[in-house]
Design a protein around this motif. Structure first.
Motif, PDB file in Angstrom:
ATOM      1  N   TYR A 130       5.138  11.496   4.626  1.00  0.00           N
ATOM      2  CA  TYR A 130       3.818  12.492   5.010  1.00  0.00           C
ATOM      3  C   TYR A 130       3.040  11.727   5.888  1.00  0.00           C
ATOM      4  O   TYR A 130       2.183  10.411   5.768  1.00  0.00           O
ATOM      5  N   ILE A 131       2.928  11.841   7.511  1.00  0.00           N
ATOM      6  CA  ILE A 131       1.890  11.443   8.281  1.00  0.00           C
ATOM      7  C   ILE A 131       1.041  12.240   8.857  1.00  0.00           C
ATOM      8  O   ILE A 131       1.558  14.169   9.612  1.00  0.00           O
ATOM      9  N   GLY A 132      -0.044  13.065   8.066  1.00  0.00           N
ATOM     10  CA  GLY A 132      -1.462  13.780   8.824  1.00  0.00           C
ATOM     11  C   GLY A 132      -1.824  13.370  10.341  1.00  0.00           C
ATOM     12  O   GLY A 132      -1.061  13.400  11.040  1.00  0.00           O
ATOM     13  N   ALA A 133      -1.670  15.312   9.876  1.00  0.00           N
ATOM     14  CA  ALA A 133      -2.814  15.876  11.715  1.00  0.00           C
ATOM     15  C   ALA A 133      -3.514  14.745  12.472  1.00  0.00           C
ATOM     16  O   ALA A 133      -4.392  13.901  10.997  1.00  0.00           O
ATOM     17  N   LEU A 162       4.379   2.299   1.795  1.00  0.00           N
ATOM     18  CA  LEU A 162       3.820   3.785   2.139  1.00  0.00           C
ATOM     19  C   LEU A 162       4.028   4.843   2.544  1.00  0.00           C
ATOM     20  O   LEU A 162       5.275   4.542   3.110  1.00  0.00           O
ATOM     21  N   GLU A 163       3.903   5.726   2.121  1.00  0.00           N
ATOM     22  CA  GLU A 163       4.687   7.258   1.890  1.00  0.00           C
ATOM     23  C   GLU A 163       3.763   7.832   2.311  1.00  0.00           C
ATOM     24  O   GLU A 163       3.888   9.251   2.880  1.00  0.00           O
ATOM     25  N   ILE A 164       1.820   7.859   2.234  1.00  0.00           N
ATOM     26  CA  ILE A 164       1.157   9.196   3.218  1.00  0.00           C
ATOM     27  C   ILE A 164       0.086   8.402   3.768  1.00  0.00           C
ATOM     28  O   ILE A 164      -0.447   7.438   3.492  1.00  0.00           O
ATOM     29  N   ILE A 165       0.315   8.926   4.794  1.00  0.00           N
ATOM     30  CA  ILE A 165      -1.195   8.696   5.466  1.00  0.00           C
ATOM     31  C   ILE A 165      -1.614   9.857   5.786  1.00  0.00           C
ATOM     32  O   ILE A 165      -1.087  10.441   6.024  1.00  0.00           O
ATOM     33  N   GLY A 166      -3.257  10.034   4.926  1.00  0.00           N
ATOM     34  CA  GLY A 166      -3.906  11.016   5.418  1.00  0.00           C
ATOM     35  C   GLY A 166      -4.128  11.762   6.732  1.00  0.00           C
ATOM     36  O   GLY A 166      -3.736  10.827   8.162  1.00  0.00           O
ATOM     37  N   ASP A 167      -4.618  12.919   7.458  1.00  0.00           N
ATOM     38  CA  ASP A 167      -4.915  13.469   8.512  1.00  0.00           C
ATOM     39  C   ASP A 167      -5.979  12.514   8.930  1.00  0.00           C
ATOM     40  O   ASP A 167      -7.453  11.763   8.405  1.00  0.00           O
ATOM     41  N   GLN A 168      -6.417  12.063  10.301  1.00  0.00           N
ATOM     42  CA  GLN A 168      -7.110  10.639  11.116  1.00  0.00           C
ATOM     43  C   GLN A 168      -7.687   9.971  10.196  1.00  0.00           C
ATOM     44  O   GLN A 168      -8.611   9.301  11.078  1.00  0.00           O
ATOM     45  N   ALA A 169      -6.435   9.287   9.517  1.00  0.00           N
ATOM     46  CA  ALA A 169      -5.986   7.935   8.850  1.00  0.00           C
ATOM     47  C   ALA A 169      -7.010   6.777   9.960  1.00  0.00           C
ATOM     48  O   ALA A 169      -7.757   6.237   9.347  1.00  0.00           O
ATOM     49  N   PHE A 170      -6.093   6.987  10.906  1.00  0.00           N
ATOM     50  CA  PHE A 170      -6.486   5.860  12.440  1.00  0.00           C
ATOM     51  C   PHE A 170      -7.072   6.595  13.369  1.00  0.00           C
ATOM     52  O   PHE A 170      -6.848   5.554  14.377  1.00  0.00           O
ATOM     53  N   VAL A 213       0.905  -1.026   0.372  1.00  0.00           N
ATOM     54  CA  VAL A 213      -0.205  -0.399  -0.033  1.00  0.00           C
ATOM     55  C   VAL A 213       0.785   1.193  -0.092  1.00  0.00           C
ATOM     56  O   VAL A 213       1.783   1.161   0.068  1.00  0.00           O
ATOM     57  N   SER A 214       0.643   2.333  -0.557  1.00  0.00           N
ATOM     58  CA  SER A 214       1.274   3.643  -0.951  1.00  0.00           C
ATOM     59  C   SER A 214       0.735   5.085  -0.415  1.00  0.00           C
ATOM     60  O   SER A 214       1.405   5.565   0.748  1.00  0.00           O
ATOM     61  N   ALA A 215      -0.496   4.762  -0.665  1.00  0.00           N
ATOM     62  CA  ALA A 215      -0.937   5.686   0.392  1.00  0.00           C
ATOM     63  C   ALA A 215      -2.346   6.008   0.688  1.00  0.00           C
ATOM     64  O   ALA A 215      -3.601   4.765   0.326  1.00  0.00           O
ATOM     65  N   GLY A 237      13.844   6.730   6.707  1.00  0.00           N
ATOM     66  CA  GLY A 237      15.060   7.579   7.308  1.00  0.00           C
ATOM     67  C   GLY A 237      14.405   8.936   5.917  1.00  0.00           C
ATOM     68  O   GLY A 237      15.240  10.333   5.212  1.00  0.00           O
ATOM     69  N   VAL A 238      13.257   8.425   5.945  1.00  0.00           N
ATOM     70  CA  VAL A 238      12.921  10.190   4.843  1.00  0.00           C
ATOM     71  C   VAL A 238      11.902  10.827   5.189  1.00  0.00           C
ATOM     72  O   VAL A 238      10.706  11.590   4.280  1.00  0.00           O
ATOM     73  N   LEU A 239      11.185  11.021   6.403  1.00  0.00           N
ATOM     74  CA  LEU A 239       9.646  11.181   6.807  1.00  0.00           C
ATOM     75  C   LEU A 239      10.635  13.233   7.046  1.00  0.00           C
ATOM     76  O   LEU A 239      11.336  13.552   6.814  1.00  0.00           O
TER      77      LEU A 239
END
Length: 181
Positions: A137-140, A112-120, A88-90, A157-159
């Protein structure tokens, strides 16, 4: 009991893989049981299963590489394991907001590169570790309220961004970002 998505593959019907479940495709349907996405389903659109609160058991995704915003928001019936595809990438904003999974299958989510706001957000039953070696990217509030996450958090290491209160209320044993602890 398990809900399955079946796709007719007769010779007169052609479609290209990966299959995409479009936005709002099954919003507020009364599915019951666990849900399994077989190989070939590549993306789940925004609000595809929004409000389907009759699911019970597990959610298993063999091949899904993109999960849209609010795809499973308010699917509060899920009470088993969430098994994401390791490729999974996003994961979109609020994708699993207000679901009641008991666990997320532990895996290294290398794509996995992107987790959006409030995803979990508000998945307060899930336990274990989170290993995201290539997350950028890890969202708010992405994991806010996941108070039983008690293992290791490895953010690679790429955050480039961690959003406001991304892990508020979590209780990880260790934190690793790059080569730093």
């Amino acid at each position: 009991q398990q809900s399955f998505l079946s796709f007719y593959t007769g010779s007169e019907v052609t479609y290209e893989l990966p299959l995409i479940i479009d936005d709002n495709a099954f919003s507020d349907f009364n599915f019951t049981g666990s849900l399994y996405f077989p190989t070939g389903v590549g993306a789940i659109g925004s609000k595809s299963f929004y409000g389907c609160d009759k699911f019970a058991g597990d959610l298993i995704m063999d091949d899904v590489f993109v999960i849209g915003d609010q795809a499973f928001e308010n699917c509060s019936g899920f009470d088993g394991e969430l098994e994401l595809y390791s490729g999974v990438s996003a994961i979109g904003s609020r994708a699993f907001f207000n679901c009641d999974f008991s666990s997320i299958k532990e895996s290294e989510y290398g794509a996995l590169e992107i987790i959006g706001d409030q995803a979990f957000s508000n998945l307060n039953q899930i336990t274990g570790s989170i290993i995201l070696p290539n997350i950028s990217y890890i969202g708010a509030r992405a994991f806010e309220g996941c108070s039983n996450l008690d293992g290791d958090l490895d953010l690679g290491g790429v955050l480039g961004n961690i959003g406001f209160n991304a892990f508020y209320g979590c209780d990880f044993k260790t934190l690793k970002i790059g080569n730093n602890f």
